[in-house]
Design a protein around this motif. Structure first.
Motif, PDB file in Angstrom:
ATOM      1  N   CYS A   1     -23.572  83.754  24.086  1.00 19.19           N
ATOM      2  CA  CYS A   1     -23.612  82.286  24.167  1.00 19.19           C
ATOM      3  C   CYS A   1     -22.446  81.616  23.445  1.00 19.19           C
ATOM      4  O   CYS A   1     -22.266  80.403  23.549  1.00 19.19           O
ATOM      5  CB  CYS A   1     -24.944  81.755  23.642  1.00 19.19           C
ATOM      6  SG  CYS A   1     -25.155  81.912  21.858  1.00 19.19           S
ATOM      7  N   GLY A   2     -21.665  82.389  22.699  1.00 25.19           N
ATOM      8  CA  GLY A   2     -20.488  81.834  22.041  1.00 25.19           C
ATOM      9  C   GLY A   2     -20.759  81.100  20.745  1.00 25.19           C
ATOM     10  O   GLY A   2     -19.826  80.584  20.119  1.00 25.19           O
ATOM     11  N   ARG A   3     -22.008  81.046  20.320  1.00 23.33           N
ATOM     12  CA  ARG A   3     -22.314  80.325  19.084  1.00 23.33           C
ATOM     13  C   ARG A   3     -21.690  81.013  17.865  1.00 23.33           C
ATOM     14  O   ARG A   3     -21.741  82.233  17.743  1.00 23.33           O
ATOM     15  CB  ARG A   3     -23.835  80.218  18.885  1.00 23.33           C
ATOM     16  CG  ARG A   3     -24.191  79.359  17.677  1.00 23.33           C
ATOM     17  CD  ARG A   3     -25.673  79.309  17.427  1.00 23.33           C
ATOM     18  NE  ARG A   3     -26.333  78.327  18.279  1.00 23.33           N
ATOM     19  CZ  ARG A   3     -27.523  77.779  17.987  1.00 23.33           C
ATOM     20  NH1 ARG A   3     -28.155  78.114  16.884  1.00 23.33           N
ATOM     21  NH2 ARG A   3     -28.076  76.910  18.805  1.00 23.33           N
ATOM     22  N   MET A   4     -21.099  80.195  16.984  1.00 20.97           N
ATOM     23  CA  MET A   4     -20.555  80.735  15.736  1.00 20.97           C
ATOM     24  C   MET A   4     -21.723  80.977  14.787  1.00 20.97           C
ATOM     25  O   MET A   4     -22.631  80.151  14.689  1.00 20.97           O
ATOM     26  CB  MET A   4     -19.565  79.751  15.098  1.00 20.97           C
ATOM     27  CG  MET A   4     -18.289  79.558  15.902  1.00 20.97           C
ATOM     28  SD  MET A   4     -17.339  81.082  16.199  1.00 20.97           S
ATOM     29  CE  MET A   4     -16.912  81.542  14.525  1.00 20.97           C
ATOM     30  N   LEU A   5     -21.690  82.097  14.094  1.00 17.47           N
ATOM     31  CA  LEU A   5     -22.833  82.502  13.286  1.00 17.47           C
ATOM     32  C   LEU A   5     -22.410  82.866  11.872  1.00 17.47           C
ATOM     33  O   LEU A   5     -21.314  83.389  11.657  1.00 17.47           O
ATOM     34  CB  LEU A   5     -23.503  83.715  13.933  1.00 17.47           C
ATOM     35  CG  LEU A   5     -23.897  83.552  15.403  1.00 17.47           C
ATOM     36  CD1 LEU A   5     -24.162  84.890  16.035  1.00 17.47           C
ATOM     37  CD2 LEU A   5     -25.099  82.637  15.526  1.00 17.47           C
ATOM     38  N   GLU A   6     -23.295  82.585  10.932  1.00 19.56           N
ATOM     39  CA  GLU A   6     -23.020  82.956   9.548  1.00 19.56           C
ATOM     40  C   GLU A   6     -23.808  84.207   9.186  1.00 19.56           C
ATOM     41  O   GLU A   6     -24.889  84.442   9.712  1.00 19.56           O
ATOM     42  CB  GLU A   6     -23.421  81.815   8.626  1.00 19.56           C
ATOM     43  CG  GLU A   6     -22.391  80.702   8.650  1.00 19.56           C
ATOM     44  CD  GLU A   6     -22.805  79.519   7.818  1.00 19.56           C
ATOM     45  OE1 GLU A   6     -23.638  79.710   6.904  1.00 19.56           O
ATOM     46  OE2 GLU A   6     -22.297  78.432   8.109  1.00 19.56           O
ATOM     47  N   ALA A   7     -23.237  84.959   8.265  1.00 19.69           N
ATOM     48  CA  ALA A   7     -23.870  86.207   7.836  1.00 19.69           C
ATOM     49  C   ALA A   7     -25.331  85.981   7.429  1.00 19.69           C
ATOM     50  O   ALA A   7     -26.215  86.721   7.856  1.00 19.69           O
ATOM     51  CB  ALA A   7     -23.082  86.820   6.686  1.00 19.69           C
ATOM     52  N   ASN A   8     -25.568  84.937   6.655  1.00 17.45           N
ATOM     53  CA  ASN A   8     -26.925  84.683   6.151  1.00 17.45           C
ATOM     54  C   ASN A   8     -27.951  84.467   7.249  1.00 17.45           C
ATOM     55  O   ASN A   8     -29.066  84.968   7.165  1.00 17.45           O
ATOM     56  CB  ASN A   8     -26.928  83.461   5.227  1.00 17.45           C
ATOM     57  CG  ASN A   8     -26.401  83.825   3.862  1.00 17.45           C
ATOM     58  OD1 ASN A   8     -26.304  85.016   3.529  1.00 17.45           O
ATOM     59  ND2 ASN A   8     -26.038  82.818   3.084  1.00 17.45           N
ATOM     60  N   GLU A   9     -27.582  83.686   8.278  1.00 17.97           N
ATOM     61  CA  GLU A   9     -28.564  83.431   9.338  1.00 17.97           C
ATOM     62  C   GLU A   9     -28.814  84.687  10.172  1.00 17.97           C
ATOM     63  O   GLU A   9     -29.919  84.893  10.667  1.00 17.97           O
ATOM     64  CB  GLU A   9     -28.187  82.226  10.205  1.00 17.97           C
ATOM     65  CG  GLU A   9     -26.872  82.334  10.927  1.00 17.97           C
ATOM     66  CD  GLU A   9     -26.553  81.084  11.754  1.00 17.97           C
ATOM     67  OE1 GLU A   9     -27.478  80.380  12.210  1.00 17.97           O
ATOM     68  OE2 GLU A   9     -25.346  80.809  11.941  1.00 17.97           O
ATOM     69  N   LEU A  10     -27.794  85.545  10.273  1.00 15.44           N
ATOM     70  CA  LEU A  10     -27.990  86.799  10.994  1.00 15.44           C
ATOM     71  C   LEU A  10     -28.912  87.726  10.218  1.00 15.44           C
ATOM     72  O   LEU A  10     -29.803  88.356  10.775  1.00 15.44           O
ATOM     73  CB  LEU A  10     -26.646  87.486  11.246  1.00 15.44           C
ATOM     74  CG  LEU A  10     -25.797  86.854  12.332  1.00 15.44           C
ATOM     75  CD1 LEU A  10     -24.457  87.536  12.416  1.00 15.44           C
ATOM     76  CD2 LEU A  10     -26.512  86.923  13.684  1.00 15.44           C
ATOM     77  N   ILE A  11     -28.692  87.783   8.912  1.00 18.58           N
ATOM     78  CA  ILE A  11     -29.517  88.658   8.074  1.00 18.58           C
ATOM     79  C   ILE A  11     -30.978  88.214   8.125  1.00 18.58           C
ATOM     80  O   ILE A  11     -31.877  89.027   8.308  1.00 18.58           O
ATOM     81  CB  ILE A  11     -28.982  88.698   6.622  1.00 18.58           C
ATOM     82  CG1 ILE A  11     -27.627  89.424   6.604  1.00 18.58           C
ATOM     83  CG2 ILE A  11     -29.973  89.372   5.681  1.00 18.58           C
ATOM     84  CD1 ILE A  11     -26.845  89.285   5.323  1.00 18.58           C
ATOM     85  N   SER A  12     -31.199  86.893   8.054  1.00 21.04           N
ATOM     86  CA  SER A  12     -32.601  86.441   8.104  1.00 21.04           C
ATOM     87  C   SER A  12     -33.194  86.595   9.507  1.00 21.04           C
ATOM     88  O   SER A  12     -34.419  86.587   9.664  1.00 21.04           O
ATOM     89  CB  SER A  12     -32.755  85.018   7.577  1.00 21.04           C
ATOM     90  OG  SER A  12     -31.817  84.169   8.154  1.00 21.04           O
ATOM     91  N   SER A  13     -32.326  86.794  10.531  1.00 25.18           N
ATOM     92  CA  SER A  13     -32.844  86.956  11.895  1.00 25.18           C
ATOM     93  C   SER A  13     -33.551  88.288  12.123  1.00 25.18           C
ATOM     94  O   SER A  13     -34.236  88.451  13.123  1.00 25.18           O
ATOM     95  CB  SER A  13     -31.704  86.826  12.915  1.00 25.18           C
ATOM     96  OG  SER A  13     -30.976  88.046  13.026  1.00 25.18           O
ATOM     97  N   ILE A  14     -33.360  89.237  11.222  1.00 25.25           N
ATOM     98  CA  ILE A  14     -34.016  90.536  11.476  1.00 25.25           C
ATOM     99  C   ILE A  14     -35.276  90.748  10.647  1.00 25.25           C
ATOM    100  O   ILE A  14     -35.869  91.806  10.688  1.00 25.25           O
ATOM    101  CB  ILE A  14     -33.060  91.754  11.332  1.00 25.25           C
ATOM    102  CG1 ILE A  14     -32.471  91.865   9.950  1.00 25.25           C
ATOM    103  CG2 ILE A  14     -31.974  91.702  12.371  1.00 25.25           C
ATOM    104  CD1 ILE A  14     -31.744  93.178   9.738  1.00 25.25           C
TER     105      ILE A  14
END
Ligand code: CTP
Ligand code: ZN
Length: 158
Positions: free
Chosen positions: A144-157
């Motif tokens: 989708c091309g969205r820019m992502l931050e490390a923190n939001e990715l980590i909390s996504s799992i």
């Protein structure tokens, strides 16, 4: 050189397998998730959390017996545990010691936080997160091309 006395009392040395050391305290369960290790594999897995450490104050350690994790597997944990040390143990000896390095592309490790992203709509599609800038930890969803931050990715799992 040698591990602290507290640590040795806590978790014994292993004969064969992979020791993931110097994980930031409290992150061990996330590391297991990122690696796709559930405990249902059947081999002995020891998780120690908040172990006293000279370098980190406190750290987590994971010992996975009878499994030698490859470089591309352990690199999946670089965002979660950037200071981790991977120790490949054979016949009680550390035969390989390496660090983790963030890969250019993370496949199926994190979930894209965009609810309308195709990687969330379709179960069969594994997430694809590109690393745009390793230093600044700028990441982007390949779908989708969205820019992502490390923190939001980590909390996504979680
Ligand atoms: N380890 C283990 N079983 C072995 C050998 C090592 O579980 N047969 C574990 C140790 O407990 C430690 C890690 O693997 O958590 C690394 O071992 P080693 O290199 O001996 O320890 P250190 O020198 O303290 O490691 P470092 O320099 O990376 O801090
Ligand atoms: Zn996306």
């Amino acid at each position: 050189m040698s591990a602290t006395t507290e640590e040795q009392l806590l978790v014994r040395r292993i004969r064969e397998g992979t020791v993931i050391d110097h994980i930031d305290a409290g992150k061990a369960l996330l590391v297991l998730k990122a690696l796709g290790i559930t405990g249902r594999e059947g081999n002995v897995i020891t998780v120690a959390m908040n172990v006293p450490s000279v370098k980190l104050g406190k750290k987590d350690i994971i010992k996975i017996e009878n499994r030698l994790l490859a470089v591309d597997e352990t690199n999946k944990i670089a965002l979660i545990a950037p200071r981790a040390t991977i120790n490949i143990v054979s016949e009680y000896r550390v035969k390989e010691k390496r660090r983790v390095e963030l890969p250019d592309l993370l496949i199926g490790v994190f979930n894209c936080p965009n609810p309308s992203c195709v990687s969330n709509a379709e179960k069969s599609i594994a997430s694809r997160i590109e690393v745009i800038d390793r230093e600044k930890q700028k990441l982007r969803c390949w779908y989708c091309g969205r820019m992502l931050e490390a923190n939001e990715l980590i909390s996504s799992i979680y």
